[in-house]
Design a protein around this motif. Structure first.
Motif, mmCIF file in Angstrom:
data_model
loop_
_atom_site.group_PDB
_atom_site.id
_atom_site.type_symbol
_atom_site.label_atom_id
_atom_site.label_comp_id
_atom_site.label_asym_id
_atom_site.label_seq_id
_atom_site.Cartn_x
_atom_site.Cartn_y
_atom_site.Cartn_z
ATOM 1 N N GLU A 7 0.853 -1.188 0.000
ATOM 2 C CA GLU A 7 0.000 0.000 0.000
ATOM 3 C C GLU A 7 0.895 1.245 0.000
ATOM 4 O OE1 GLU A 7 -3.316 0.129 0.017
ATOM 5 O OE2 GLU A 7 -3.792 -2.011 0.292
ATOM 6 N N PRO A 8 0.398 2.386 -0.476
ATOM 7 C CA PRO A 8 1.260 3.576 -0.577
ATOM 8 C C PRO A 8 1.817 4.062 0.751
ATOM 9 C CG PRO A 8 -1.042 4.120 -1.042
ATOM 10 C CD PRO A 8 -0.941 2.636 -1.030
ATOM 11 N N ASP A 9 1.110 3.813 1.860
ATOM 12 C CA ASP A 9 1.587 4.267 3.163
ATOM 13 C C ASP A 9 2.066 3.114 4.037
ATOM 14 O OD1 ASP A 9 -0.889 3.132 3.479
ATOM 15 O OD2 ASP A 9 -1.674 4.685 4.811
ATOM 16 N N ALA A 10 2.205 1.928 3.442
ATOM 17 C CA ALA A 10 2.699 0.765 4.174
ATOM 18 C C ALA A 10 4.206 0.633 3.964
ATOM 19 C CB ALA A 10 1.986 -0.500 3.698
ATOM 20 N N THR B 167 8.154 4.031 3.291
ATOM 21 C CA THR B 167 6.989 3.758 2.454
ATOM 22 C C THR B 167 7.222 4.185 1.013
ATOM 23 O OG1 THR B 167 5.950 5.922 2.782
ATOM 24 C CG2 THR B 167 5.555 4.234 4.476
ATOM 25 N N ASP C 174 -0.904 7.419 -4.231
ATOM 26 C CA ASP C 174 -1.988 6.632 -3.629
ATOM 27 C C ASP C 174 -2.218 5.294 -4.316
ATOM 28 O OD1 ASP C 174 -3.023 7.494 -6.023
ATOM 29 O OD2 ASP C 174 -4.836 8.401 -5.182
ATOM 30 N N GLU C 175 -1.196 4.768 -4.987
ATOM 31 C CA GLU C 175 -1.350 3.523 -5.729
ATOM 32 C C GLU C 175 -0.766 2.336 -4.971
ATOM 33 O OE1 GLU C 175 -2.844 3.229 -8.576
ATOM 34 O OE2 GLU C 175 -2.856 5.212 -9.517
ATOM 35 N N VAL C 176 -1.546 1.258 -4.839
ATOM 36 C CA VAL C 176 -0.978 -0.020 -4.413
ATOM 37 C C VAL C 176 -0.034 -0.483 -5.530
ATOM 38 C CG1 VAL C 176 -1.463 -2.404 -3.768
ATOM 39 C CG2 VAL C 176 -3.060 -0.573 -3.137
#
Length: 239
Positions: A59-62, A73, A84-86
């Motif tokens: 995920e973008p923030d993972a 990240t 915001d892209e996986v």
């Protein structure tokens, strides 16, 4: 050809390991060997020679990786809080013994952004190189450079896939010099073309957003050594 880390060190590094730094710098590091250009729209080819040190869908923030207890990240990688892209992320570490000319993994139109180091100087990558070449293992620590160092964020809009993807070039401590071979923005580039060079140690990440009409299937494993423009990294399923 894809090789295990041990195979690559034995066959490609050991024969020149005892050469002087001067010889390696003048005759080995800056080599740019002739290579066949492979064009196959069903694959992303390796953008760099080097060793795969991480590979994951995130995920973008993972976290792509954890650095001293904090997350690194995708947004940190491209330095864009709006990302915001996986995405599928594949990190390729380029040692001093690798060819440092980078190639286009998939055809499209190239735009780039150069971003300075967060600190006054780049963080060193020597620990990672030592672990790979001496201990023959992908290290779990030593990734401070990922967050801090100078980088080039190359965006390639792949019309055939109706999506962009990214090539992230990260410079090392020794020489913070990422040299594009063409300065024009939004320029067409073809799969396998030489497009840039990073001097001394460095890293190149392939970042491919998921979604759309196609699925992505990684073809290589952690610790394997790949060559730019020759080895397919990802198969595009459904093409």
């Amino acid at each position: 050809m894809v090789k295990s880390l041990r195979e690559w060190v034995t066959e490609d590094v050991d024969p020149v390991r005892d050469r002087s730094v001067v010889w390696l710098s003048e005759h080995h590091f800056f080599r740019d060997p002739m290579r066949s250009v492979y064009v196959d729209p069903a694959y992303f080819f390796a953008p760099a020679d080097g060793i795969i040190i991480y590979q994951a869908v995130v995920e973008p923030d993972a976290p792509v990786v954890e650095i001293k207890g904090s997350s690194y990240t995708l947004r940190d990688a491209v330095r864009d809080d709006s990302y915001d892209e996986v995405s599928l992320v594949i990190g390729i570490f380029m040692t001093f013994y690798d060819v440092h000319v980078n190639r286009v993994p998939y055809s499209g139109r190239l735009t780039y952004r150069e971003l300075d180091a967060i600190d006054s100087v780049n963080r060193p990558m020597l620990h990672v190189e030592h672990e790979l070449l001496k201990r023959l293992r992908v290290p779990a620590t030593g990734g401070e450079y990922l967050r801090h160092n100078q980088r080039m964020v190359n965006r390639i809009d792949a019309d055939e896939l109706c999506r962009p993807y990214y090539i992230l070039q990260i410079a090392d401590y020794d020489v913070n010099c990422i040299t594009p071979f063409g300065l024009a923005q939004h320029r067409p580039v073809q799969q396998g073309w030489r497009f840039s060079q990073i001097r001394m140690g460095s890293q190149v990440d392939l970042i491919i957003p998921l979604g759309g009409r196609h699925d992505l299937r990684p073809l290589c494993e952690l610790g394997q050594h790949v060559q730019a423009g020759l080895d397919p990294l990802v198969r595009i399923v459904g093409k």
